[in-house]
Motif scaffolding. Structure first.
Motif, mmCIF file in Angstrom:
data_model
loop_
_atom_site.group_PDB
_atom_site.id
_atom_site.type_symbol
_atom_site.label_atom_id
_atom_site.label_comp_id
_atom_site.label_asym_id
_atom_site.label_seq_id
_atom_site.Cartn_x
_atom_site.Cartn_y
_atom_site.Cartn_z
ATOM 1 N N THR A 1 0.825 -1.205 0.000
ATOM 2 C CA THR A 1 0.000 0.000 0.000
ATOM 3 C C THR A 1 0.864 1.261 0.000
ATOM 4 O OG1 THR A 1 -0.051 0.084 2.410
ATOM 5 C CG2 THR A 1 -1.813 -1.195 1.312
ATOM 6 N N GLN A 2 0.261 2.385 -0.322
ATOM 7 C CA GLN A 2 0.990 3.657 -0.245
ATOM 8 C C GLN A 2 1.418 3.915 1.196
ATOM 9 O OE1 GLN A 2 1.916 5.681 -2.960
ATOM 10 N NE2 GLN A 2 3.253 6.452 -1.355
ATOM 11 N N SER A 3 0.593 3.536 2.139
ATOM 12 C CA SER A 3 0.946 3.706 3.547
ATOM 13 C C SER A 3 2.201 2.903 3.899
ATOM 14 C CB SER A 3 -0.228 3.258 4.423
ATOM 15 O OG SER A 3 0.129 3.300 5.771
ATOM 16 N N ARG A 4 2.278 1.672 3.428
ATOM 17 C CA ARG A 4 3.462 0.836 3.690
ATOM 18 C C ARG A 4 4.702 1.457 3.038
ATOM 19 N NH1 ARG A 4 3.215 -5.685 2.937
ATOM 20 N NH2 ARG A 4 4.009 -5.970 5.032
ATOM 21 N N PRO B 1 6.390 9.645 -16.352
ATOM 22 C CA PRO B 1 6.146 8.610 -17.366
ATOM 23 C C PRO B 1 5.566 7.310 -16.790
ATOM 24 C CG PRO B 1 8.285 9.633 -17.730
ATOM 25 C CD PRO B 1 7.763 10.160 -16.417
ATOM 26 N N ILE B 2 5.899 6.993 -15.538
ATOM 27 C CA ILE B 2 5.347 5.785 -14.918
ATOM 28 C C ILE B 2 3.880 5.987 -14.562
ATOM 29 C CG2 ILE B 2 5.511 4.252 -12.903
ATOM 30 C CD1 ILE B 2 8.523 4.563 -13.018
ATOM 31 N N GLY B 3 3.508 7.192 -14.114
ATOM 32 C CA GLY B 3 2.108 7.527 -13.878
ATOM 33 C C GLY B 3 1.583 7.274 -12.475
ATOM 34 N N HIS B 4 2.427 6.816 -11.556
ATOM 35 C CA HIS B 4 1.981 6.525 -10.184
ATOM 36 C C HIS B 4 3.207 6.302 -9.314
ATOM 37 C CE1 HIS B 4 3.012 2.483 -11.460
ATOM 38 N NE2 HIS B 4 2.187 2.643 -12.482
ATOM 39 N N THR B 5 2.997 6.305 -8.021
ATOM 40 C CA THR B 5 4.101 5.984 -7.119
ATOM 41 C C THR B 5 4.404 4.495 -7.211
ATOM 42 O OG1 THR B 5 2.576 5.716 -5.268
ATOM 43 C CG2 THR B 5 3.664 7.863 -5.479
ATOM 44 N N ILE B 6 5.630 4.156 -6.835
ATOM 45 C CA ILE B 6 6.066 2.754 -6.883
ATOM 46 C C ILE B 6 6.751 2.384 -5.570
ATOM 47 C CG2 ILE B 6 6.313 2.680 -9.394
ATOM 48 C CD1 ILE B 6 9.369 3.023 -9.001
ATOM 49 N N ALA B 7 6.742 1.094 -5.284
ATOM 50 C CA ALA B 7 7.415 0.577 -4.085
ATOM 51 C C ALA B 7 8.929 0.684 -4.244
ATOM 52 C CB ALA B 7 7.012 -0.875 -3.849
ATOM 53 N N HIS B 8 9.612 0.861 -3.159
ATOM 54 C CA HIS B 8 11.072 0.811 -3.137
ATOM 55 C C HIS B 8 11.509 -0.615 -3.469
ATOM 56 C CE1 HIS B 8 9.929 3.924 -0.210
ATOM 57 N NE2 HIS B 8 11.119 4.472 -0.395
ATOM 58 N N GLY B 9 12.580 -0.748 -4.228
ATOM 59 C CA GLY B 9 13.130 -2.074 -4.465
ATOM 60 C C GLY B 9 13.525 -2.744 -3.164
ATOM 61 N N LEU B 10 14.096 -1.977 -2.243
ATOM 62 C CA LEU B 10 14.522 -2.558 -0.973
ATOM 63 C C LEU B 10 13.335 -2.970 -0.107
ATOM 64 C CD1 LEU B 10 17.634 -0.362 -0.130
ATOM 65 C CD2 LEU B 10 17.563 -2.674 -1.090
ATOM 66 N N PHE C 1 16.120 -5.671 -9.651
ATOM 67 C CA PHE C 1 14.773 -5.111 -9.657
ATOM 68 C C PHE C 1 14.393 -4.914 -11.122
ATOM 69 C CE2 PHE C 1 16.913 -3.552 -5.773
ATOM 70 C CZ PHE C 1 16.192 -4.309 -4.857
ATOM 71 N N LEU C 2 13.455 -5.711 -11.603
ATOM 72 C CA LEU C 2 13.200 -5.825 -13.038
ATOM 73 C C LEU C 2 12.059 -4.959 -13.558
ATOM 74 C CD1 LEU C 2 13.613 -9.688 -13.136
ATOM 75 C CD2 LEU C 2 15.313 -7.958 -13.748
ATOM 76 N N ALA C 3 11.139 -4.589 -12.698
ATOM 77 C CA ALA C 3 9.990 -3.781 -13.128
ATOM 78 C C ALA C 3 9.438 -3.042 -11.919
ATOM 79 C CB ALA C 3 8.917 -4.674 -13.749
ATOM 80 N N PRO C 4 8.863 -1.858 -12.146
ATOM 81 C CA PRO C 4 8.285 -1.113 -11.017
ATOM 82 C C PRO C 4 7.035 -1.803 -10.481
ATOM 83 C CG PRO C 4 7.887 0.037 -13.092
ATOM 84 C CD PRO C 4 8.756 -1.138 -13.413
ATOM 85 N N VAL C 5 6.818 -1.649 -9.186
ATOM 86 C CA VAL C 5 5.631 -2.202 -8.528
ATOM 87 C C VAL C 5 4.771 -1.028 -8.072
ATOM 88 C CG1 VAL C 5 4.795 -3.537 -6.553
ATOM 89 C CG2 VAL C 5 6.841 -4.279 -7.806
ATOM 90 N N PRO C 6 3.623 -0.837 -8.722
ATOM 91 C CA PRO C 6 2.758 0.293 -8.368
ATOM 92 C C PRO C 6 2.240 0.193 -6.934
ATOM 93 C CG PRO C 6 2.057 -0.722 -10.442
ATOM 94 C CD PRO C 6 3.084 -1.622 -9.834
#
Length: 155
Positions: A29-32, A57-66, A99-104
């Motif tokens: 979640t965005q909270s996490r 260009p991604i269009g949204h926030t993404i999780a940190h790889g870590l 880290f191969l792809a962003p996680v929205p």
């Protein structure tokens, strides 16, 4: 995934190469993400600024790889890769992390855990290498992260 009846610290080497299957879904979640940013000090805008990220260009926030990487431990316990009779399990490190792809934000992630290798490291100690492959739930064709984790198990 059900753990075999003969799965124990003593029989661990015989299970090298075993695929323990997929973990339960873990919601990012965005909270996490915000809590991870606060804890880690990584408050880069692509993770925490929803308005700015929406214009990127991604269009949204993404999780940190870590953050994804930190979920490997939960996934490993979830699928039962560590024998119940191990007296202690210590994080020993990581190899080959990508880290191969962003996680929205708002996605659910599942992780495939494979027991890649088991090495005896003296009496009552084994070094365990797991191959962890994360996917956004519902898209098992495209991994978002791959990582080899190491754990030292003690009898």
């Amino acid at each position: 995934m059900t753990t075999p009846l003969d799965y124990s610290f003593a029989t661990l080497p015989a299970h090298a190469g075993r695929d323990f299957g997929l973990s339960r879904a873990m919601r990012v979640t965005q909270s996490r993400i915000n809590l991870f940013a606060e804890c880690s000090g990584d408050d880069q805008w692509i993770h925490v600024d929803e308005e700015r990220a929406a214009k990127s260009p991604i269009g949204h926030t993404i999780a940190h790889g870590l953050l994804l990487l930190s979920l490997t431990t939960k996934a490993q316990y979830d699928v039962g890769v560590f024998p119940q009779d191990a007296a202690q399990i210590l994080n020993y490190g990581l190899d080959k992390v990508r880290f191969l792809a962003p996680v929205p934000a708002g996605s659910s992630v599942v992780m495939r855990v494979e027991l890649a290798e088991v090495q005896a490291k003296g009496p009552g100690r084994m070094l365990v290498r797991c191959r962890n492959t994360a996917y956004c739930e519902g898209d098992l064709d495209r991994p978002v992260m791959v990582a080899e984790s190491l754990a030292m198990l003690m009898a």
